[in-house]
Motif scaffolding. Structure first.
Motif, PDB file in Angstrom:
ATOM      1  N   LYS A 175      14.393  11.510   1.820  1.00  0.00           N
ATOM      2  CA  LYS A 175      14.911  11.447   3.177  1.00  0.00           C
ATOM      3  C   LYS A 175      13.990  10.551   3.979  1.00  0.00           C
ATOM      4  O   LYS A 175      12.796  10.806   4.077  1.00  0.00           O
ATOM      5  N   MET A 176      14.562   9.505   4.536  1.00  0.00           N
ATOM      6  CA  MET A 176      13.784   8.585   5.343  1.00  0.00           C
ATOM      7  C   MET A 176      13.368   9.254   6.640  1.00  0.00           C
ATOM      8  O   MET A 176      14.162   9.938   7.275  1.00  0.00           O
ATOM      9  N   HIS A 185       8.708   5.402   5.330  1.00  0.00           N
ATOM     10  CA  HIS A 185       8.179   6.764   5.401  1.00  0.00           C
ATOM     11  C   HIS A 185       9.246   7.703   4.866  1.00  0.00           C
ATOM     12  O   HIS A 185      10.338   7.766   5.408  1.00  0.00           O
ATOM     13  N   GLU A 186       8.919   8.394   3.796  1.00  0.00           N
ATOM     14  CA  GLU A 186       9.927   9.215   3.128  1.00  0.00           C
ATOM     15  C   GLU A 186       9.394  10.565   2.702  1.00  0.00           C
ATOM     16  O   GLU A 186       8.239  10.689   2.328  1.00  0.00           O
ATOM     17  N   GLU A 190       5.482  13.652   0.513  1.00  0.00           N
ATOM     18  CA  GLU A 190       5.734  12.800   1.674  1.00  0.00           C
ATOM     19  C   GLU A 190       4.804  11.600   1.586  1.00  0.00           C
ATOM     20  O   GLU A 190       3.618  11.754   1.313  1.00  0.00           O
ATOM     21  N   PHE A 191       5.360  10.422   1.787  1.00  0.00           N
ATOM     22  CA  PHE A 191       4.531   9.225   1.632  1.00  0.00           C
ATOM     23  C   PHE A 191       4.966   8.111   2.578  1.00  0.00           C
ATOM     24  O   PHE A 191       6.075   8.136   3.125  1.00  0.00           O
ATOM     25  N   ILE A 192       4.072   7.158   2.720  1.00  0.00           N
ATOM     26  CA  ILE A 192       4.391   5.929   3.449  1.00  0.00           C
ATOM     27  C   ILE A 192       4.072   4.753   2.537  1.00  0.00           C
ATOM     28  O   ILE A 192       2.963   4.651   2.008  1.00  0.00           O
ATOM     29  N   ALA A 193       5.057   3.913   2.315  1.00  0.00           N
ATOM     30  CA  ALA A 193       4.849   2.695   1.544  1.00  0.00           C
ATOM     31  C   ALA A 193       4.954   1.521   2.520  1.00  0.00           C
ATOM     32  O   ALA A 193       5.950   1.384   3.218  1.00  0.00           O
ATOM     33  N   GLY A 222       0.806  -1.221   0.000  1.00  0.00           N
ATOM     34  CA  GLY A 222       0.000   0.000   0.000  1.00  0.00           C
ATOM     35  C   GLY A 222       0.828   1.255   0.000  1.00  0.00           C
ATOM     36  O   GLY A 222       1.949   1.285   0.519  1.00  0.00           O
ATOM     37  N   LEU A 223       0.268   2.273  -0.622  1.00  0.00           N
ATOM     38  CA  LEU A 223       0.924   3.577  -0.682  1.00  0.00           C
ATOM     39  C   LEU A 223      -0.019   4.622  -0.120  1.00  0.00           C
ATOM     40  O   LEU A 223      -1.204   4.650  -0.444  1.00  0.00           O
ATOM     41  N   GLU A 224       0.528   5.461   0.733  1.00  0.00           N
ATOM     42  CA  GLU A 224      -0.265   6.532   1.326  1.00  0.00           C
ATOM     43  C   GLU A 224       0.494   7.840   1.108  1.00  0.00           C
ATOM     44  O   GLU A 224       1.642   7.965   1.527  1.00  0.00           O
TER      45      GLU A 224
END
Ligand SMILES: [Zn+2]
Length: 135
Positions: A125-126, A107-108, A90-93, A74-76
């Motif tokens: 950037k993590m 989270h990057e 900015e996203f969370i995979a 999933g991608l947010e």
């Protein structure tokens, strides 16, 4: 449903960009297509969409190793902003390690740059989650 979470077929969404039939009209759609490219193991695309200015720091072997070791789930997109030829997404995979079965989140905060009308991924950037209690 496309890998990126949009209610469209892969071939109508990220697939068009990955196959080179279309250019990303925003940094966010480029980001989505790169996420899908990870899943589709289109490493060539990841390299092509990397900013020519930062391409030398791209670790293609590490990318490939990671993509083969996990299953994305999933991608947010948390935040997305464009200003002239620059953008931040900015996203969370979410993904699962295929060996350990462990679930993790990447989270990057990514930076993008537009050159001659084409969006490129510049660098990311993590965001490391703090352990224990906040504050
Ligand atoms: Zn998509």
């Amino acid at each position: 449903m496309c890998h990126c979470g949009k209610q469209e077929k892969l071939s109508d969404c990220c697939g068009r960009l990955i196959e080179g039939d279309d250019l990303a009209d925003s940094a966010e759609s480029l980001m989505r297509s790169r996420y899908s490219a990870f899943i589709e193991k289109k490493f060539e695309y990841l390299q092509e969409t990397q900013d020519p200015q930062t391409r030398s720091i791209l670790d293609r072997a590490a990318n490939e190793e990671f993509a083969l070791a996990v299953e994305f789930s999933g991608l947010e997109i948390l935040f997305s902003q464009e200003k002239e030829n620059k953008a931040v997404v900015e996203f969370i995979a979410s993904y699962r390690d295929l060996k350990t079965n462990e679930l993790s989140k990447h989270h990057e905060v990514s930076q993008f740059r537009k050159q001659a009308g084409i969006w490129y991924y510049r660098q990311g950037k993590m965001q490391v989650k703090k352990q224990g209690k906040d504050k």
